[in-house]
Every structure is written in structure tokens, then in C-alpha cells.
Design an enzyme around this catalytic site. Structure first.
Site, PDB file in Angstrom:
ATOM      1  N   HIS A  88       0.822  -1.216   0.000  1.00 18.99           N
ATOM      2  CA  HIS A  88       0.000   0.000   0.000  1.00 18.99           C
ATOM      3  C   HIS A  88       0.859   1.270   0.000  1.00 18.99           C
ATOM      4  O   HIS A  88       0.358   2.342  -0.302  1.00 18.99           O
ATOM      5  CB  HIS A  88      -1.055  -0.015   1.116  1.00 18.99           C
ATOM      6  CG  HIS A  88      -0.567   0.311   2.491  1.00 18.99           C
ATOM      7  ND1 HIS A  88      -0.270  -0.647   3.437  1.00 18.99           N
ATOM      8  CD2 HIS A  88      -0.347   1.491   3.104  1.00 18.99           C
ATOM      9  CE1 HIS A  88       0.097  -0.069   4.553  1.00 18.99           C
ATOM     10  NE2 HIS A  88       0.068   1.235   4.385  1.00 18.99           N
ATOM     11  N   ASP A 224       1.149  -7.657   2.283  1.00 19.04           N
ATOM     12  CA  ASP A 224       1.264  -6.213   2.015  1.00 19.04           C
ATOM     13  C   ASP A 224       2.729  -5.770   1.854  1.00 19.04           C
ATOM     14  O   ASP A 224       3.287  -5.099   2.712  1.00 19.04           O
ATOM     15  CB  ASP A 224       0.585  -5.448   3.162  1.00 19.04           C
ATOM     16  CG  ASP A 224       0.287  -4.006   2.790  1.00 19.04           C
ATOM     17  OD1 ASP A 224       0.844  -3.516   1.796  1.00 19.04           O
ATOM     18  OD2 ASP A 224      -0.501  -3.357   3.518  1.00 19.04           O
ATOM     19  N   SER A 651       3.954   2.190   8.414  1.00 24.30           N
ATOM     20  CA  SER A 651       3.746   1.203   7.369  1.00 24.30           C
ATOM     21  C   SER A 651       5.036   0.973   6.622  1.00 24.30           C
ATOM     22  O   SER A 651       5.706   1.926   6.242  1.00 24.30           O
ATOM     23  CB  SER A 651       2.682   1.672   6.403  1.00 24.30           C
ATOM     24  OG  SER A 651       1.450   1.293   6.886  1.00 24.30           O
TER      25      SER A 651
END
Ligand code: ARG
Ligand code: ASP
Length: 716
Positions: A88, A224, A651
Site C-alpha cells: 500500500h 502487504d 507502514s
């Protein structure tokens, strides 16, 4: 006697559990680990020294951690500049390279050699060279009697000087950030590498598996990750993209451990948490949870509903809007979870209890009284003043500026110049803006958003914040937003790529009039004018006063709880957070294990739903149990939870074991813990990590890119 003993036991248990409770909260500045935290970290299993983690003189783990793009973290994993971050985080980049013919979002992308790696203008990574406390220099000649405005000016000037000194004669970037709400300041020096190429990304059905349904949720099965490579010039120095650049040789990269995790294992997350507000008062938490969040949620819900319908109906629109949609959906869902978590945790009541203690303490001596007794009553007054402006601001950003044609129109202001050189340059940059805007623009979608959001603005914002254009909508269009939209989108030159580009190409000072008469520009301008006149100045004045209170309140809290070790709120500076691999009990009768595996992916498989449509190749590997060296107990581990205190920006952060090896990639938090940006609950807050073995499995077995694995240092 028995009674006394059992009473004592209960007291001791409460003390122990409250110590334990606080254990994993905190995002620590790496240079303060030595004095504040390393002993505790080592007691919990960490085998590293503070110097192994952060050192200015020797290569240390910090040299393998970067700011990736504008808001994520990445880590180096080979001596040839190979970098891992989240899917992402690379999503916008992958999306930009995608089209209906080359749909990398759906199919994934793998460069099988360095020649095939894709360049990404505008994408960079930043390495931290060093950090340093500069509080004294920033507060030089700042006195407590100054007004907040004077204080800001003086501080800005001091910061400018520091930045100039730090960047003189080198090509570094420097920023100064405030810590503890204006009580301390730190200087951060970065080296920025601008040639970062896409190496690999799994299909969305792996990298975004579960999509927005699984987002912010546990149990999770998202692979991810995406892989990039940093390039440098021949001297290993930063350089703009060039075919002659070579892979960057990092000072340090992470060895990868395949040993896996057990419950209770020490873990550390190293990265760039973006923003937390842990020291807000009850008044602020009330404003956010009762006013700001509900409105933001409602506005985004509408936008998402419109976008989704159009994306489902067309592949072209799906690709155009996928990245925008994911971004909007992400915080929409986060705010819902945050409100739920704050309520469950009784956050407002807990804040009020602390404020009561503070009030008692602040009134306990004349000196304290003079410094601190006024703060909370002032807060109360200022938040009630701020509230309507905050609502207008929320609507300005989440409705007016959420309309794409308004955003785009706004950019044309840069053409309103009488300087021919500036105009020439700005025309060029405007043509680029226009190109990337229209690549991902579907006018009918925007028009629907326009109609809904303009209406919602009118219905929810006090009339004093209505831009003048609403008069026109009322008098000329009888509040028929469809008719007004028909007019704007058919008459504006800015809603059409060809007309827009011709307008930019032929722009002269004489075109300014034409721009000012363009209906889309007029609408945009009307909102900006209202914002500049009716919201911004008041919002800023009140906020400046609140900032001053924040500074004093923070100082007071630290004085009152002098034996507590405080951490500064996240502000996108490098932090270390540590905790342990941990399961949790989300609600009565339910226990969540700390890990998931490939079998769980197959359980969720659903070819009917884009986000759950497991790729055939993965199914084949599953059916044949073709797991190679990544097999654990008959399956492949996918994700795990731990108690590291993380937030947006973390992230892509490396999740590290006690020896400093990479065991996973951080990518999310759990639903029950999404309030951790405002209040952390050690029982419920978990970060979600992609197990590095699933990443290796996908790269190796699924994508057949074993040359990448060969580049890494794998510890078995
Ligand atoms: N919630 C994660 C974070 O805040 C992941 C977001 C990306 N995924 C998505 N479905 N929008 O970044
Ligand atoms: N998913 C988040 C990010 O993009 C991480 C988090 O909020 O926990 O940084």
C-alpha cells in the site's frame, strides 16, 4: 492475618499489572534509548546495545531504515540497495505504471533483471544522517513574556539559521521538529536518494488481499509488500534518475531471519510514525470523537459509495480511482474504529480523571498555582470557541477540496502572474499537473461527488461559513445542484483535457480574466475566499493560544508525574517502539491467536469478490503443498500480531527480533486498537506484521524471482 495477606497480594497484583499495562506504550527517539530505555529493552530480551541501533560514528540499524516517499517507512535488505516497503506504500507508484493493457495492480509486476526495473520520477527515499537536540538554539532569545506570534517568529528565525548551518556545503536536507508540544526541539539531517525503481509487487489479490473489508482488522492475510531498489551515482551519492546510475550500496542492511516468532518474543519496530496526540485534554477528545470524526466519516462514506459504483462498472475507472479510493477508505474506517475504541476505553472519563488530578496538584502551592492553575479552564473556553471553526475547516477539506475539479481549478492560481519568466515555467508545470490529473479523472464520477458534497456542506455548516457561490446556486438554480453541476461541467474549460491544455498553452496575462470567469474556478475561488476570510484567521488565532496551553500543560504533566518516562508524540521523525509478540482477547469469550497462515487465505478465497480472489498460482502451490523451505507445520505463516505502539507512517517499517534481524514488515493495526493515536490500551492495541517468510515464499515460489532472495542475507 490471612485477610491482610490476601489484601496485600491484591494490591501487589494491581501494581504489577499496572506496571505491565504501561509496558509497551511509547515511540522513542533513538538517541535517547541509551539513557531512557535500553535497560528495559534488554530486560525484555533485546540483545542489542543502544549503539547497535543508533550510532553516528558506526554503521547501525538506523542506516538501513528510510523514509519511503511522503509518508511510509522502508528498509534496505541487500548490499545492492534492495528495499522492502508495503504494497500500500508502493500502491500509487504501481498504479501509475498500470493501464487496462498492463494492469500491474491486478497481475503484479516482477522485474526479472535490473534492466526491467521501472523508474519513478518524484519518488525518493531519505536516510537519516543524524539527529541532535537543539532546544537551546531554537529557544535562544525567546522569553515567556512574548506573545505567541512573536514567539513563533523568533523560533522560525532560529530554526532557519540552524538549517542553514546544517546544510552549508553539503547536499543534505535538514528539518527541526518540536517534541513534547514545543518544550524541546530536535534537528534531523537527511540524505535523499531520488532514483528509486520498482522491482516487484504481488497482485492486489495478495498485496491488498481482503481489501478494505480486512483493512484495520485481525485475523489478517494480506501480503502487504512491494520491493524497490535505490540507485546512486558511481560514487554511491544521490543522483537524479539516469541510466548510468548503479545500485546504492548501503552502510547497513537487514539480515533476514527465517526462524519465526513465538508468543512473548521481543520485537522492535523501527520507522517513521506520522502523528499521534496522546496528551490531548478531554475537551479535545470530545471535539474529535463527537464532532469531527462523525462528520468526516459521513462525508467520506458518500464519496466512497459514489466512487465504488463507478469503479465496479468499469475497469478503466477502477484503475483510475483505486489508489484514491484506498486512501479515502483507509481513514474513513480508521475514524470509525477510533471512535469505537475511545468509547470502549472510556477515554474521555480517563482524561477527565487525569485533569482532576492535575487541577488538585496545580492548586497545591502558590508557585504551581501561578504557573498551571489556569490551564484547564482556558482549554475549556478555547475548545468551545474553536469548535465551529473546526467544523467549517473539516467541511472545507473533506467536502469542497474533496471535489476533484475544485482541487484542479485551485492549481490554476499559479498562472495568475505578470512575470513572463514565471508564467513560462508555471505553464510547463501546469501542463504536467494537467496530464497526471486527467490520467486518473473520470468526470461523471466527480460530478456526482460534486452534487452530493456541495449539498452536504450547505446542510451541515453554519450559514456564516457558506461561500458566496451558494447565493448563485439559490437564486439562479433554485438550489438544484444537478442543474448547477450541469452548468459548471459543461461550461468550464477545466473539466476537459483538451480544452484545459489549450487554455494553458495559450495562457497570457489577458487570460486571467477568462480564468476568473470560468465557473469551476469561480466555485473553487469562492470556497478559498470564504476559508481565508472566515475560517483560517480565527482558527489560527485560537489554535496559537491552544498551542501555548499545550506547551504548558505538557510541562506541567511531566512535572506532576516526575517518575514517569514520557515519550513525545509522533511527528514523522525516526522512532523505535518495542514490545512482544502477543495475542489478545477482543471481547468476551473470544481469543485471537497471534498468527495466521496460508490455510486462512484459502478459507477466505472467493472468486466472486475482487479482493478475495486468490490467484490460481497461489492455489496451485497450496494444493500441491509446494512450500519449499517456507513450510511451518504444514502451512506457510502469513501475519502476526505484537504489542508495538505504531501509527500511520510506520507502514513498511522493519519488524526486528532481539538480534536485530528482520522478521517482518509492519503494515497495520487491529480494529480494537485504532484509538491508539489518542489513547493506547496495552490489552487491545496490536500492530500487524507481515511475516517475512510469507514475503519470501511469494517472491520465490509464486513469482519465481529467486534472484532477489539470492541477494538477501537469510538466516535459517
Ligand atoms: N490501514 C493500513 C494503514 O493505515 C493499510 C491501508 C492500506 N489498505 C487499504 N485497504 N486502504 O496504512
Ligand atoms: N497502515 C498504517 C500506515 O500506513 C500503519 C498504521 O496506521 O498502523 O502507516
Amino acid at each position: 492475618m490471612k485477610k491482610i495477606i490476601s489484601y496485600l497480594l491484591v494490591v501487589i497484583l494491581i501494581i504489577i499489572s499496572s506496571l505491565k499495562l504501561r509496558a509497551d506504550e511509547g515511540m522513542w527517539l533513538p538517541i535517547l534509548l541509551e539513557t531512557l530505555k535500553i535497560k528495559d529493552m534488554q530486560a525484555k530480551g533485546c540483545k542489542l546495545s543502544a549503539e547497535d541501533i543508533y550510532s553516528v560514528n558506526n554503521a547501525s540499524l538506523k542506516d538501513a531504515v528510510v523514509i519511503f516517499g511522503g509518508g511510509c517507512t522502508g528498509e534496505l535488505v541487500s548490499e545492492k540497495g534492495l528495499l522492502i516497503t508495503n504494497h500500500h506504500c508502493g500502491y500509487g507508484t504501481i498504479q501509475k505504471h498500470s493501464s487496462v493493457e498492463k494492469d500491474y495492480l491486478t497481475n503484479g509486476f516482477w522485474a526479472m533483471s535490473q534492466e526491467e526495473e521501472l523508474s519513478n520520477p518524484g519518488l525518493s527515499v531519505k536516510f537519516l544522517v543524524r539527529m541532535e537536540e537543539v532546544t537551546d538554539a531554537v529557544l535562544k532569545d525567546v522569553s515567556e513574556t512574548m506573545t505567541e506570534v512573536m514567539r513563533h517568529e523568533k523560533i522560525s528565525a532560529n530554526i532557519d539559521t540552524l538549517i542553514k548551518q546544517a546544510t552549508k556545503g553539503n547536499q543534505y536536507l535538514a528539518v527541526v521538529e518540536s517534541m513534547f508540544l514545543g518544550n524541546n526541539y530536535y534537528l534531523f539531517i537527511y540524505e535523499e536518494y531520488k532514483d528509486v525503481r520498482l522491482v516487484g509487487a504481488p497482485p492486489s489479490a495478495i498485496g491488498k488481499f481482503g481489501g478494505d473489508t480486512d483493512n484495520w482488522m485481525w485475523p489478517r492475510h494480506t501480503g502487504d509488500f512491494s520491493i524497490f531498489r535505490v540507485y546512486a551515482d558511481k560514487d554511491n551519492k544521490p543522483a537524479e534518475y539516469s541510466a548510468d546510475n548503479v545500485p546504492y550500496k548501503p552502510k547497513k542492511f537487514f539480515p533476514i531471519s527465517m526462524k519465526g516468532v513465538k508468543e512473548g518474543d521481543f520485537t522492535m519496530v523501527f520507522g517513521y510514525p506520522g502523528s499521534t496526540t496522546e496528551y490531548l485534554t478531554s475537551y479535545a477528545v470530545k471535539m474529535i470523537s463527537e464532532n469531527e470524526n462523525p462528520h468526516q466519516i459521513k462525508l467520506r462514506e458518500k464519496r466512497l459509495e459514489i466512487m465504488k459504483a463507478d469503479m465496479d462498472a468499469s475497469d478503466k475507472v477502477r484503475i483510475q480511482y483505486s489508489s484514491k479510493y484506498a486512501g479515502i477508505a483507509n481513514y474513513w474506517k480508521k475514524w470509525i474504529g477510533e471512535n469505537r475504541g475511545l468509547k470502549k476505553l472510556d477515554a474521555i472519563e480517563k482524561k477527565e480523571a487525569l485533569e482532576e488530578d492535575f487541577t488538585k496538584w496545580a492548586n497545591s502551592s502558590p508557585e504551581l498555582k501561578a504557573k498551571y492553575a489556569n490551564i484547564l479552564p482556558e482549554y475549556k473556553k478555547l475548545y468551545s470557541q474553536l469548535s465551529p471553526y473546526n467544523l467549517a475547516l473539516t467541511y472545507f477539506f473533506e467536502s469542497a477540496l474533496a471535489i476533484e475539479i475544485i482541487q484542479f481549478s485551485n492549481k490554476f492560481n499559479r498562472l495568475k502572474t505578470h512575470n513572463s519568466e514565471t508564467l513560462k515555467n508555471n505553464k510547463e508545470s501546469m501542463l504536467n499537473t494537467s496530464k497526471s490529473f486527467f490520467k486518473d479523472y473520470n468526470m461523471p464520477t466527480d460530478k456526482k461527488v460534486f452534487i452530493s458534497l456541495l449539498k452536504m456542506y450547505k446542510e451541515n455548516v453554519p450559514t456564516e461559513f457558506l461561500p458566496k457561490i451558494y447565493k448563485l446556486i439559490e437564486t439562479k438554480y433554485n438550489n438544484d445542484y444537478q442543474a448547477y453541476a450541469d452548468f459548471v461541467y459543461s461550461k468550464s474549460v477545466l473539466s476537459n483535457e483538451e480544452k484545459s491544455n489549450a487554455f494553458i498553452n495559450n495562457f497570457t496575462t489577458k487570460s486571467i480574466k477568462k480564468l476568473e470567469n470560468d465557473p469551476a474556478y469561480q466555485l473553487s475561488n469562492s470556497f478559498i475566499e470564504m476559508y481565508m476570510e472566515k475560517v483560517k484567521p480565527y482558527f489560527e488565532t485560537i489554535n496559537n493560544q491552544i498551542d501555548s496551553l499545550h506547551r504548558h500543560y505538557m510541562k506541567g504533566l511531566m512535572e506532576m508525574q516526575s517518575d514517569k518516562i514520557f515519550y513525545p508524540d509522533a511527528n514523522f521523525t525516526m522512532r523505535v517502539t518495542y514490545g512482544k509478540v502477543d495475542d489478545y482477547y477482543p471481547r468476551d469469550g473470544v481469543h485471537y491467536k497471534f498468527y495466521t497462515n496460508l490455510d486462512g487465505i484459502m478459507e477466505k478465497d472467493n472468486p466472486e469478490i475482487y479482493d478475495y480472489d486468490v490467484p490460481d498460482k497461489l492455489k496451485e502451490l497450496y494444493i500441491n503443498k509446494d512450500y519449499g523451505q517456507y513450510e511451518v507445520d504444514g502451512s506457510v505463516p502469513v501475519c502476526f500480531t505484537a504489542s508495538n505502539h505504531t501509527t500511520g507512517g510506520n507502514s513498511g517499517s522493519p519488524v526486528i527480533d532481539a538480534d536485530g534481524n528482520l522478521i517482518g514488515v509492519n503494515f497495520d493495526r487491529n480494529w480494537e486498537g485504532t484509538m491508539s493515536d489518542i489513547m493506547y490500551d496495552p490489552n487491545q492495541c496490536r500492530n500487524i506484521t507481515l511475516d517475512i517468510r510469507y514475503l519470501l515464499f511469494i517472491v520465490d515460489k509464486f513469482a519465481g524471482a529467486s534472484h532477489l532472495i539470492d541477494e538477501m542475507t537469510i538466516i535459517k
